[in-house]
Structures are given as C-alpha cells and as structure tokens.
Write an enzyme that holds these catalytic residues in place. Structure first.
Site, PDB file in Angstrom:
ATOM      1  N   GLU A  36      12.865  -3.828  10.823  1.00 46.75           N
ATOM      2  CA  GLU A  36      12.267  -2.749  10.026  1.00 46.75           C
ATOM      3  C   GLU A  36      11.271  -1.959  10.878  1.00 46.75           C
ATOM      4  O   GLU A  36      10.424  -2.548  11.539  1.00 46.75           O
ATOM      5  CB  GLU A  36      11.549  -3.337   8.795  1.00 46.75           C
TER       6      GLU A  36
ATOM      7  N   TRP B  92       0.805  -1.230   0.000  1.00 46.31           N
ATOM      8  CA  TRP B  92       0.000   0.000   0.000  1.00 46.31           C
ATOM      9  C   TRP B  92       0.831   1.270   0.000  1.00 46.31           C
ATOM     10  O   TRP B  92       0.317   2.354  -0.215  1.00 46.31           O
ATOM     11  CB  TRP B  92      -0.902   0.031   1.258  1.00 46.31           C
ATOM     12  N   ASN B  93       2.136   1.181   0.288  1.00 40.82           N
ATOM     13  CA  ASN B  93       2.875   2.412   0.627  1.00 40.82           C
ATOM     14  C   ASN B  93       3.157   3.299  -0.581  1.00 40.82           C
ATOM     15  O   ASN B  93       3.187   4.511  -0.468  1.00 40.82           O
ATOM     16  CB  ASN B  93       4.153   2.080   1.400  1.00 40.82           C
TER      17      ASN B  93
ATOM     18  N   GLU C 255       9.540  -8.754  -3.513  1.00 35.93           N
ATOM     19  CA  GLU C 255      10.182  -7.475  -3.170  1.00 35.93           C
ATOM     20  C   GLU C 255       9.744  -7.159  -1.752  1.00 35.93           C
ATOM     21  O   GLU C 255       8.589  -6.816  -1.514  1.00 35.93           O
ATOM     22  CB  GLU C 255       9.735  -6.382  -4.144  1.00 35.93           C
ATOM     23  N   LEU C 256      10.674  -7.281  -0.825  1.00 36.67           N
ATOM     24  CA  LEU C 256      10.308  -7.281   0.596  1.00 36.67           C
ATOM     25  C   LEU C 256      10.892  -6.071   1.313  1.00 36.67           C
ATOM     26  O   LEU C 256      11.283  -5.097   0.686  1.00 36.67           O
ATOM     27  CB  LEU C 256      10.772  -8.603   1.218  1.00 36.67           C
TER      28      LEU C 256
ATOM     29  N   SER D  56       5.691  -7.480   2.982  1.00 38.91           N
ATOM     30  CA  SER D  56       6.583  -7.758   4.108  1.00 38.91           C
ATOM     31  C   SER D  56       7.309  -9.089   3.935  1.00 38.91           C
ATOM     32  O   SER D  56       6.846  -9.986   3.212  1.00 38.91           O
ATOM     33  CB  SER D  56       5.768  -7.773   5.401  1.00 38.91           C
TER      34      SER D  56
ATOM     35  N   CYS E  22       9.893   1.420   1.341  1.00 39.67           N
ATOM     36  CA  CYS E  22      10.744   0.228   1.491  1.00 39.67           C
ATOM     37  C   CYS E  22      12.194   0.644   1.559  1.00 39.67           C
ATOM     38  O   CYS E  22      12.997   0.000   2.219  1.00 39.67           O
ATOM     39  CB  CYS E  22      10.502  -0.739   0.345  1.00 39.67           C
TER      40      CYS E  22
HETATM   41  P1  NAD Z   1       1.996  -7.176   3.764  1.00 40.05           P
HETATM   42  O1  NAD Z   1       2.954  -8.303   3.635  1.00 40.05           O
HETATM   43  O2  NAD Z   1       1.234  -7.049   5.024  1.00 40.05           O
HETATM   44  O3  NAD Z   1       0.903  -7.241   2.591  1.00 40.05           O
HETATM   45  C1  NAD Z   1       1.269  -7.242   1.225  1.00 40.05           C
HETATM   46  C2  NAD Z   1       0.177  -7.889   0.408  1.00 40.05           C
HETATM   47  O4  NAD Z   1       0.102  -9.278   0.735  1.00 40.05           O
HETATM   48  C3  NAD Z   1      -1.211  -7.304   0.651  1.00 40.05           C
HETATM   49  O5  NAD Z   1      -1.855  -7.160  -0.597  1.00 40.05           O
HETATM   50  C4  NAD Z   1      -1.878  -8.379   1.512  1.00 40.05           C
HETATM   51  O6  NAD Z   1      -3.284  -8.401   1.380  1.00 40.05           O
HETATM   52  C5  NAD Z   1      -1.258  -9.640   0.939  1.00 40.05           C
HETATM   53  N1  NAD Z   1      -1.287 -10.821   1.798  1.00 40.05           N
HETATM   54  C6  NAD Z   1      -1.311 -10.857   3.159  1.00 40.05           C
HETATM   55  N2  NAD Z   1      -1.302 -12.156   3.587  1.00 40.05           N
HETATM   56  C7  NAD Z   1      -1.284 -12.939   2.481  1.00 40.05           C
HETATM   57  C8  NAD Z   1      -1.252 -14.357   2.269  1.00 40.05           C
HETATM   58  N3  NAD Z   1      -1.246 -15.225   3.281  1.00 40.05           N
HETATM   59  N4  NAD Z   1      -1.213 -14.813   0.998  1.00 40.05           N
HETATM   60  C9  NAD Z   1      -1.199 -13.949  -0.043  1.00 40.05           C
HETATM   61  N5  NAD Z   1      -1.235 -12.606   0.094  1.00 40.05           N
HETATM   62  C10 NAD Z   1      -1.274 -12.093   1.354  1.00 40.05           C
HETATM   63  O7  NAD Z   1       2.844  -5.851   3.467  1.00 40.05           O
HETATM   64  P2  NAD Z   1       2.340  -4.334   3.449  1.00 40.05           P
HETATM   65  O8  NAD Z   1       2.068  -3.879   4.838  1.00 40.05           O
HETATM   66  O9  NAD Z   1       1.293  -4.150   2.419  1.00 40.05           O
HETATM   67  O10 NAD Z   1       3.646  -3.598   2.899  1.00 40.05           O
HETATM   68  C11 NAD Z   1       4.691  -3.171   3.725  1.00 40.05           C
HETATM   69  C12 NAD Z   1       5.944  -3.997   3.464  1.00 40.05           C
HETATM   70  O11 NAD Z   1       6.236  -3.985   2.065  1.00 40.05           O
HETATM   71  C13 NAD Z   1       7.181  -3.421   4.135  1.00 40.05           C
HETATM   72  O12 NAD Z   1       7.935  -4.464   4.679  1.00 40.05           O
HETATM   73  C14 NAD Z   1       7.932  -2.759   2.983  1.00 40.05           C
HETATM   74  O13 NAD Z   1       9.315  -2.644   3.188  1.00 40.05           O
HETATM   75  C15 NAD Z   1       7.614  -3.701   1.862  1.00 40.05           C
HETATM   76  N6  NAD Z   1       7.793  -3.056   0.556  1.00 40.05           N
HETATM   77  C16 NAD Z   1       8.832  -3.468  -0.221  1.00 40.05           C
HETATM   78  C17 NAD Z   1       9.047  -2.861  -1.453  1.00 40.05           C
HETATM   79  C18 NAD Z   1      10.191  -3.278  -2.322  1.00 40.05           C
HETATM   80  O14 NAD Z   1      10.244  -2.831  -3.462  1.00 40.05           O
HETATM   81  N7  NAD Z   1      11.120  -4.102  -1.866  1.00 40.05           N
HETATM   82  C19 NAD Z   1       8.177  -1.852  -1.887  1.00 40.05           C
HETATM   83  C20 NAD Z   1       7.127  -1.463  -1.065  1.00 40.05           C
HETATM   84  C21 NAD Z   1       6.939  -2.079   0.160  1.00 40.05           C
END
Ligand code: NAD
Length: 457
Positions: free
Chosen positions: A360, A132-133, A229-230, A208, A263
């Site tokens: 993080e 979402w960020n 991409e985490l 994440s 991120c």
């Molecule tokens: P999150 O892992 O909570 O959710 C990400 C997505 O996964 C959402 O769409 C969510 O609905 C989905 N999801 C949740 N559980 C699932 C499951 N069991 N199976 C399949 N899908 C599932 O992360 P977030 O809060 O949306 O994002 C924040 C994280 O993203 C931070 O750690 C940030 O660093 C990372 N991030 C990384 C990058 C990058 O380019 N490396 C870019 C942006 C954000």
C-alpha cells in the site's frame, strides 16, 4: 496528565495542545459507559433516532467550520473536507431511514403451538479505534449505527484527526447523547492499547493492517467481537474496448483524490496493450491539471501528506521501482516544506517485483502496467494479500461481470472507482480485514441475534 500536540501538516505549525487520556481515565470512561448503556438501550429507538436527527442538523449548520477544522489537522483540501461532510449526511439519512427496520424483532415461524423470533440485542459497550484519512466517515460508520441500536461507544479518533473526533463528540452530546454513552478518548496508540484492556463487547477498528493484526492478537483470548477495516492495494483494469480518455480521467481522480490517502484509492492500474499509450497520455494530461498547494484554498486538489513518516514509504517505493527499470513520468521526489508535501507521481514500465505494485502506498503515487489480455490482468489483480476494491473499465457489462467475478475484493466497480455507498456493505477480503460497515448488515453488526423459542399454552 499526558498532552497531545496537534500540528498542521501543511505548515508544521502547532495548532494546539490537548490533555490526553491515560490508562486511568480510559478505565473510568469504560466503567461509566458500562453503567450508562442499559438505560440508553432501554430508550425507545425513536428517542435515540431523534438525537441523531439533531446531530445531523448541527453538522449542516456548522459544516464550513467543521470542514476547516478537518483541513487544519489533516491537510485535506477544503473542498474535499466539505465533500466528506456532505457525503456524511447521506450516510446518516440511510441509518435514520433503515435503523429501526434493520433491528426490528423478526418472527420467522408461527403456528398454533410455537412461535420463533429473532431479537437484535445491542452488543453493549463497543470500542471504535479510528483512522484519520476520512475521520467523519470512518468514525460515524460505527458511531451512528452503534448508538442507534442501543450501544455505548468508546471512541478513539486518530491522533492525526483528534480535533475532528472531539467535534463529533461535542455535536453528539449537544444533540442529547449522554457523555457516558459516547466517550471520546484522546491520544495515540497507547490510548488505543489501553482501550483494548477494558471490559468491551465489540472492537471496531479502521486503520492499517499492522495495527489491526496487533489488535486481533491482543483481543484473541477475550472472544470480543472484532471488526477490522484495513488497507488495500486496489487494482483497476482498463480493457482494450474502453475509452482511454474517460477511463484516464476517472482513474486519475480515483488515484489522487484526497492526495491518494483513501483506503479505496486506485493503487494499481493495468491497461490492455492496445490502448496503453493513449491511456497514459490522457492520464498525464489529467494529472498535470491537478493544483497542489494550500489546502484551505478552493482550487487546491492535492493537499498535504497527513503523516510525515509516510514520505519515507513513497521515497522507498519510487527508488525501488526506478532501480528495477520503471519510468517515473512525473513527481517522484518530495517537495520542500514547511509541511509534508509530495507531488502526484505516475510510474510506468512497472511489474510485480516492485513494492509500488504490491505494498500500500497511501499517497499520490500510481503504477501503470501494460497487460496482453484479460487473463493476465486478472492474474495481476489477484496477486496481492489485500482485497478491498477492484475495478474494470469496458463498455461491455458482461465482460466486466465475468472479470470482476474472478477478482478477490469486498467491492467491485464497473466503469467507476473510489466509491462508497451507504446502501452497500463495505468490507475487505484477506489482509483488508474482517467484518463490515454500512448497508443494513452494517447496522445489524452492532447487535447480536437472540433466538426466542416460544411454545404456547
Ligand atoms: P494506524 O493503524 O496507524 O492507526 C489507526 C488507529 O489505531 C489510530 O487511532 C491509532 O492511534 C490506533 N493505534 C495505533 N496503535 C495501536 C495499538 N497498539 N493498539 C490500539 N490502537 C492503536 O492507521 P492510520 O494511519 O490511522 O490509517 C491509515 C490506514 O487505514 C491505511 O492502511 C488505510 O488503508 C486504512 N483505512 C482503511 C479503511 C477501510 O475502510 N478499510 C478506511 C480508512 C483507512
């Protein structure tokens, strides 16, 4: 049918309720995508490209309204929402410029008897589960090159940026991409999990580390192409020959931009002891100038925290650092609601026994640690499971190159930070993920190379 309630994180007000997907609707969208993909791939790339050109024009025409939607559901300051959309245009231009050439068939050998070629064939149906960020960036880093190269996309935006995800879908459909070729799935983790069970050829995830590893386990036996991409715990080192004021101004922005919810936010700063105090003073001056408040206002720099549960992470990290002897120079406690609010928080006297320097934060928190020399800085920079970005501030390019070549990170920065370029690959090392987006590699990643051995006669 399930519903998804969308809240404004700056006010707690309910924005809307939406019908959400369930296992049946996810399966039916996946079947429709599978059926529609061959015809999409069979179109000349110029036709697919034309759809993206229309999409880009619609983003330009509706930019202010799209920014307002993103701000309402994420709490992102409105100027940063506009910045994200303007930045997106540059990424789209890169994909439009480079897309056809990146996947053109290559002749790698040719003589009187034999020709060898590499054809870049679309993966087929790919799933994109997104964060979402930066919802426009992380969504479109996948969706645009995937569509350009002939894939169908099942796109599940984050439940915290669903309205934006639906806008991306609407504009692509209006631009001529068939609904079956780009399907938006509405819902939370359960809808993402349902998507993993479908017949897909690739899974491109941004989010994440915890969710990424769960997805990798779920797909392990299926041998589906997987990109993750985490998160990160991105360090920067300020050398003794750096200008403390310039470095502080850049790094305060790198740590706090988007309310620290990037991120590649700067999450840890190491400063040479010779300039530590001057750096901290300049850093605090910059941070004190950050206006916090209503994200719809143009002068706001610090907006709302998008996900309420993250506030408990901030509380725990600050409490842990305090208990172990750190000094909290500003912030350190939640601000009153309604909405999710946390002020810029600067902590000194930190070390690697503290979660603030290891886990993080994903918010407006930063730890600043004093180091004695370059070797100590490199040691602490590498003391992490993550490896997304890392930076060094010094006027000396060869010193920066020598330091950054020792640091494990997908992207490294000299005298800059919190920066993404469409021309460069975006990737992580270790717990920051596998695979990449952006650059020409980030176009080819939506294809598989098919080897042609052609004997004449
Ligand atoms: P999150 O892992 O909570 O959710 C990400 C997505 O996964 C959402 O769409 C969510 O609905 C989905 N999801 C949740 N559980 C699932 C499951 N069991 N199976 C399949 N899908 C599932 O992360 P977030 O809060 O949306 O994002 C924040 C994280 O993203 C931070 O750690 C940030 O660093 C990372 N991030 C990384 C990058 C990058 O380019 N490396 C870019 C942006 C954000």
């Amino acid at each position: 049918m399930p519903t998804l309630i969308i809240h404004n994180p700056a006010t707690d007000a309910q924005i809307t309720q939406l019908p959400a997907d369930d296992a049946q609707s996810v399966a039916s969208k996946a079947r429709a995508a599978r059926a529609a993909q061959p015809a999409w791939a069979a179109r000349p790339i110029a036709e697919r490209r034309a759809c993206i050109v229309h999409f880009r024009a619609a983003v330009v025409a509706q930019l202010d309204a799209l920014a307002a939607v993103m701000t309402s559901e994420t709490g992102k300051p409105i100027t940063m929402s506009r910045n994200e959309l303007n930045g997106l245009l540059g990424r789209i231009d890169f994909f439009l410029d480079q897309g056809a050439a990146a996947v053109a068939t290559e002749t790698v050998f040719d003589d009187a008897a034999m020709r060898e070629q590499i054809e870049h064939v679309p993966l087929g149906v790919v799933a994109n589960i997104s964060a979402w960020n930066y919802p426009w960036f992380v969504g479109c880093n996948v969706i645009i090159p995937a569509l350009l190269t002939g894939n169908a996309v099942l796109y599940k935006p984050s439940e915290y940026a669903t309205l934006t995800g639906l806008e991306i879908g609407r504009l692509l459909h209006e631009a001529g991409v068939p609904r079956e070729v780009l399907a938006v799935l509405v819902g939370g983790g359960e809808v993402g999990a349902a998507l993993l069970a479908q017949d897909i050829d690739g899974l491109f995830f941004t989010g994440s580390h915890a969710t990424g590893t769960r997805i990798a386990q779920a797909l392990g036996s299926r041998l589906v192409k997987l990109q993750l991409e985490l998160g990160g715990k991105d360090p920067t080192y300020v050398c003794d020959d750096a200008d403390p004021k310039l470095a502080a101004a850049s790094l305060a922005d790198g740590a706090m931009y988007n309310t620290g919810q990037s991120c590649c936010s700067v999450e840890r700063i190491y400063v040479h002891e010779k300039i530590h105090d001057a750096f901290v003073q300049a850093f605090m001056e910059t941070v004190r100038g950050f206006a916090i408040g209503d994200p719809t206002q143009d002068n706001t720099y610090i907006g709302a925290i998008t996900r309420a549960p993250q506030l408990a992470v901030f509380d725990a990290q600050v409490q842990d650092a305090r208990a172990k002897g750190a000094t909290v120079l500003c912030g350190g406690e939640r601000l009153p609601g309604p909405g999710n609010w946390y002020p810029p928080t600067v902590v000194t006297g930190v070390d690697h026994t503290m979660d603030l320097m290891r886990e993080e934060s994903f918010g407006p928190l930063i730890g600043i640690q004093k180091v004695a020399d370059d070797a100590e800085a490199v040691h602490w920079m590498n003391d992490t499971r993550y490896g997304l970005t890392a930076g060094v501030f010094t006027p000396d390019e060869s010193r920066a190159r020598a330091l950054l070549s020792q640091v494990h990170a997908g992207s490294v920065y000299w005298n800059c930070c919190d920066r993404v370029s469409p021309r460069l690959p975006w990737s992580g090392v270790g717990d920051s993920g596998v695979g990449l987006t952006l650059s020409t590699y980030g176009i080819q990643t939506f294809t598989r190379p098919k080897a042609w051995h052609l004997r004449r006669g």
